[in-house]
Scaffold this active site. Structure first.
Site, short mmCIF file in Angstrom:
data_model
loop_
_atom_site.label_atom_id
_atom_site.label_comp_id
_atom_site.label_asym_id
_atom_site.label_seq_id
_atom_site.Cartn_x
_atom_site.Cartn_y
_atom_site.Cartn_z
NE ARG A 10 -1.60 -31.59 -6.00
CZ ARG A 10 -2.74 -31.52 -6.70
NH1 ARG A 10 -3.51 -32.58 -6.82
NH2 ARG A 10 -3.10 -30.40 -7.28
N GLY A 24 -5.12 -24.10 2.14
CA GLY A 24 -5.90 -25.13 2.86
C GLY A 24 -5.68 -25.04 4.36
CE1 TYR A 81 -4.38 -37.99 -4.78
CE2 TYR A 81 -5.42 -37.83 -6.93
CZ TYR A 81 -5.36 -37.47 -5.60
OH TYR A 81 -6.29 -36.61 -5.09
CB VAL A 371 -18.15 -28.89 5.79
CG1 VAL A 371 -19.46 -28.18 5.56
CG2 VAL A 371 -17.31 -28.87 4.52
CD GLU A 374 -14.28 -25.20 6.66
OE1 GLU A 374 -15.15 -25.18 5.76
OE2 GLU A 374 -13.11 -25.59 6.47
CG ASP A 490 17.35 -66.65 26.75
OD1 ASP A 490 16.83 -67.75 27.00
OD2 ASP A 490 16.76 -65.72 26.15
CG ASP A 672 14.39 -62.74 25.50
OD1 ASP A 672 14.82 -63.77 26.09
OD2 ASP A 672 13.29 -62.71 24.93
C1 GDG Z 1 -10.19 -35.04 4.62
C2 GDG Z 1 -11.04 -36.03 5.43
C3 GDG Z 1 -10.92 -34.46 7.36
C4 GDG Z 1 -15.40 -27.37 0.26
N1 GDG Z 1 -16.09 -26.78 -0.71
C5 GDG Z 1 -15.52 -25.59 -0.95
C6 GDG Z 1 -14.46 -25.44 -0.08
N2 GDG Z 1 -14.40 -26.56 0.67
C7 GDG Z 1 -13.43 -26.83 1.72
C8 GDG Z 1 -14.12 -26.77 3.07
C9 GDG Z 1 -13.24 -27.65 3.93
C10 GDG Z 1 -12.65 -28.64 2.92
O1 GDG Z 1 -12.94 -28.14 1.63
C11 GDG Z 1 -13.29 -30.00 3.05
O2 GDG Z 1 -12.78 -30.62 4.19
P1 GDG Z 1 -13.49 -31.84 4.94
O3 GDG Z 1 -12.83 -32.01 6.24
O4 GDG Z 1 -14.93 -31.53 5.08
O5 GDG Z 1 -13.36 -33.11 4.00
P2 GDG Z 1 -12.22 -33.84 3.08
O6 GDG Z 1 -11.86 -33.03 1.90
O7 GDG Z 1 -12.78 -35.17 2.76
O8 GDG Z 1 -10.93 -33.96 4.01
C12 GDG Z 1 -11.84 -35.27 6.46
C13 GDG Z 1 -9.97 -33.63 6.53
O9 GDG Z 1 -9.29 -34.41 5.55
C14 GDG Z 1 -8.94 -32.92 7.40
O10 GDG Z 1 -8.23 -33.84 8.19
O11 GDG Z 1 -11.70 -33.59 8.14
O12 GDG Z 1 -12.58 -36.17 7.24
O13 GDG Z 1 -11.89 -36.79 4.58
O14 GDG Z 1 -12.21 -26.90 4.51
O15 GDG Z 1 -14.17 -25.43 3.48
N3 GDG Z 1 -13.69 -24.33 -0.05
C15 GDG Z 1 -14.00 -23.34 -0.93
N4 GDG Z 1 -15.01 -23.45 -1.81
C16 GDG Z 1 -15.79 -24.54 -1.85
O16 GDG Z 1 -16.69 -24.60 -2.67
N5 GDG Z 1 -13.27 -22.21 -0.93
#
Ligand code: GDG
Length: 723
Positions: A10, A24, A81, A371, A374, A490, A672
């Site tokens: 995307r 993101g 997708y 998460v 964060e 060879d 080789d």
């Molecule tokens: C893939 C991989 C890997 C969630 N709810 C809200 C919100 N979020 C944001 C979080 C976080 C993101 O979404 C979720 O990221 P994760 O890493 O937890 O999981 P996936 O979406 O499955 O991501 C994962 C990632 O790619 C990066 O490489 O870590 O393992 O599966 O940033 O903050 N943001 C807001 N409101 C919400 O309600 N604003």
């Protein structure tokens, strides 16, 4: 400024009446390196854009963001997708093979869309540019790009886990996917475990050799590395300093004044383990009536991939369980679970992270899980507790979190209770070292690490074909009229490709035509110098008027003559001592075997498990070195073979004999393998040496593969036949 073209499924830009940039982790990571690189984005626009609008959208994206859109119809998006990417590859990458569906037409669309991405990249890429491809939607793209333009430095990062080979091998298109990936110059993973699994799949599916950080293939190298992604550092810092956040936090503190808040944030995805988490919550409420009233669980499950059946089933399951739990444990003053099947604004999310006493991050499996990181970044002086699944990639780094096995519901319940009762000092001692790490090693740091490594890969492969040089001065010398010349060629890995079953490595029609044309020249002698048995060479090449040298020079057959021993005083008594050792290794290494040649014994392990075979080959060499040190033999570790051969026999010896017997003006020797180095060791101004493929060599020239060498021989043939 060096250019980086970032390619993800995307575009981080929402296309509407206005173009709006989304925020993101990936966007912030790459924005953070903008001061050092000229950055461009390529990706799908998301919703279908009508054909009549596309040109205008393309222009606006280019003008405002330097971005290139990839368009697809609704049907294509469903197939590429929702279908192939999310109902086929995603579950398999997450060890859920029973959820993995497959349809041929999904794969066809996946190929077509990856090709469309390739066209988009190639439309704006300049030679030498870095192209960074993200994630499982685009696994074929690296090879497509590399085939079209070898000068591009192509990186690939996988945001998901890479599963064990035993799981990955279930996919009907496993080879195509892996081949697609190794087109990249650098492939990154979140953890070493994923890298290890990927190497294992490459070695087993493609039968390639790989060291811990590199895969050698097709005359070039693909580097592999570990790059754990981090949070959007600047984004969180800015939000935590904002008034909007402070107000929101104050409001939550008031709202949950007398509650212990347990926060859950994830996409509504079966990998996130929501039903098991609910089972733990239910057991907790049942077994701790004293904590029921004071504990509130907030579950934010962001809607995801609702067009995939499996996700619909999950929603129903989750809603049913939450309804049951709330029905059973609600009181007039408390509802245990606040469920939001949607997302909250970023300032609300940050305030919730800070206010929450506990975060339950309990995926069944997760590439990284941001998460968890964060949550840590949002903790202050009176921090909460992070309960973290040991199956999240983040568990490798967040060493002082309360780690749990999410499949063990009792363990999660115990962890939850302990977290709710944990004292402030203990919570601080756990969070603080992790906080330092997640704030320093954020997404900008991550992108910097990856791009710095990608910038260093050589766009021209280490084993670059030097056909240019070869076809220039060498061709001229070899095709000069009226001089006597010879080719010492060879066979395996030089005239034909190495294949799994050596019996199938037969000469192509093209090779026959070439040998026939070259060998009939009076001023040119051709020698095929091989480790093969005379019978094989006789059967496949015996009708050409060339000199055949078999078994590395033990037997020879000149045109029109019969086979003879090159040296009839060779001592072969050592075989009786070596054979039993090799037999023992064949017996204890499934898939390996012993081949007895007249002047050599060979242990083959091509069909054995690649890692086991390689390890056993090391053991065997160690054992042989001890037992054969006083024998007249040479030990050679070749491509999936360990060969013990007579010291009195080698390719260089035979070549020396024929070169000194005939007065050639120019000689070309090509090979080789290690055994060909004996030919390359002969140094003389009239000898031209060519190594085919990668690896150390004493040869003066190198071409990347038998195919490239074949092209060079074709040039000689053409040139000579036109004389
Ligand atoms: C893939 C991989 C890997 C969630 N709810 C809200 C919100 N979020 C944001 C979080 C976080 C993101 O979404 C979720 O990221 P994760 O890493 O937890 O999981 P996936 O979406 O499955 O991501 C994962 C990632 O790619 C990066 O490489 O870590 O393992 O599966 O940033 O903050 N943001 C807001 N409101 C919400 O309600 N604003």
């Amino acid at each position: 400024m060096e250019r980086v073209i970032n390619v993800s499924n995307r575009l981080p830009i929402k296309v509407g009446a206005q173009l709006t940039k989304s925020s993101g982790g990936l966007v912030s990571a790459l924005e953070g390196i903008r001061d050092r690189y000229d950055l461009h984005w390529i990706g799908w626009t998301g919703a279908e854009i009508e054909a009549s609008q596309r040109q205008q959208v393309t222009q606006r994206l280019s003008d405002e963001y330097g971005a290139v859109p990839v368009f697809m119809t609704e049907h294509e998006a469903e197939s590429y997708y929702l279908g192939f990417s999310n109902a086929s590859i995603w579950p398999l990458l997450h060890y859920m093979q029973s959820y993995a569906d497959y349809q041929d037409d999904w794969f066809d669309t996946y190929v077509a869309i990856n090709e469309r991405f390739a066209e988009a990249v190639l439309s704006c890429a300049k030679d030498g540019d870095m192209v960074w491809v993200h994630d499982y939607h685009l696994m074929l793209l690296p090879s497509m790009l590399k085939q079209a333009n070898t000068s591009l430095r192509v990186g690939f990062f996988l945001h998901t886990p890479f599963p064990s080979y035993e799981v990955f091998r279930c996919h009907p298109r496993r080879e195509a996917l892996i081949r697609g990936l190794i087109g990249a110059d650098l492939i990154g993973f979140h953890t070493f475990g994923y890298l290890r699994h990927f190497r294992s799949a490459v070695m087993r599916l493609l039968e390639l050799e790989s060291d811990i950080d590199v895969i050698a293939h097709d005359g070039r190298e693909t580097r592999i590395g570990v790059y754990p992604i981090g949070i959007n550092g600047p984004g969180f810092k800015q939000m935590l300093d904002s008034e909007q956040y402070r107000e929101q936090l104050a409001s939550y503190k008031k709202l949950y004044e007398d509650k212990r808040l347990v926060l859950n944030v994830e996409r509504m995805d079966y990998t996130k383990g929501i039903p098991r988490k609910l089972a733990a919550i239910e057991e907790f409420l049942e077994s701790h009536p004293d904590l029921r009233e004071s504990t509130t669980f907030v579950i934010i499950a962001v809607p995801s991939r609702q067009g995939v059946d499996r996700y619909q089933k999950l929603i129903e399951e989750v809603e049913l369980a939450i309804g049951r739990i709330n029905g059973r444990y609600s009181t007039v003053t408390n509802t245990p679970i606040h469920f939001i099947h949607g997302s909250v604004a970023f300032h609300e999310l940050c305030a919730l992270y800070t206010r929450a006493d506990v975060a339950m991050v309990t995926p069944l499996i997760d590439g990284m899980n941001l998460v968890a990181k964060e949550y840590i970044a949002c903790q202050g002086d009176d921090p909460g507790v992070l309960i973290l699944s040991e199956f999240a990639g983040a568990a490798q780094e967040l060493f002082s979190a309360t780690q749990v096995n999410p499949y063990n519901v009792h363990e999660v319940v115990d962890a939850l209770k302990a977290a709710l009762l944990m004292g402030r000092e203990e919570r601080r001692a756990a969070i603080e070292p992790m906080k330092e790490r997640v704030t320093k090693q954020d997404a900008v740091w991550w992108a910097n690490q990856f791009i710095t490594d990608l910038a260093q890969v050589s766009p021209t492969p280490a084993a670059a074909p030097s056909n240019q040089k070869l076809s220039g001065d060498v061709l001229k010398r070899l095709t000069e009229a009226d001089t006597r010349k010879a080719l010492f060629l060879d066979y395996d890995g030089t005239l034909v490709d190495i294949v799994r079953n050596p019996e199938q490595a037969v000469p192509t029609k093209q090779l026959h035509t070439m040998l026939a044309t070259l060998a009939k020249r009076d001023d040119l002698d051709v020698y095929v110098v091989s480790g093969r048995a005379p019978e094989f060479l006789e059967q496949h090449l015996g009708h050409h008027p060339v000199t055949l040298v078999a078994e590395h020079g033990y037997t020879v057959r000149e045109p029109g003559e019969s086979w003879r021993l090159y040296n009839d005083s060779v001592d072969l008594s050592w075989k009786q001592r070596v054979r039993p050792i090799l037999d023992l290794y064949a017996a204890t290494t499934p898939g390996s075997s012993v081949e007895e040649k007249r002047s050599a014994l060979v242990w083959h392990y091509r069909k054995a498990d690649p890692e086991f075979g390689r390890w056993k080959s090391g053991e065997l060499i160690g054992e042989l070195m001890e037992s054969i040190s006083n024998l007249p033999v040479e030990l050679h570790h070749g491509k999936k073979i360990v060969e013990v051969s007579s010291q009195q026999v080698n390719k260089g010896e035979v070549m020396r004999y024929y070169v000194s017997k005939n007065d050639y003006a120019v000689v070309l020797a090509a090979g080789d393998d290690q055994t060909d180095e004996n030919m390359f060791a002969l140094r003389s101004p009239n000898i031209i040496t060519v190594k085919v493929g990668p690896g150390d060599t004493a040869a003066a020239y190198r071409v990347s593969s038998p195919a490239r060498f074949g092209e060079f021989l074709d040039l000689i043939t053409e040139e000579i036949s036109s004389q």
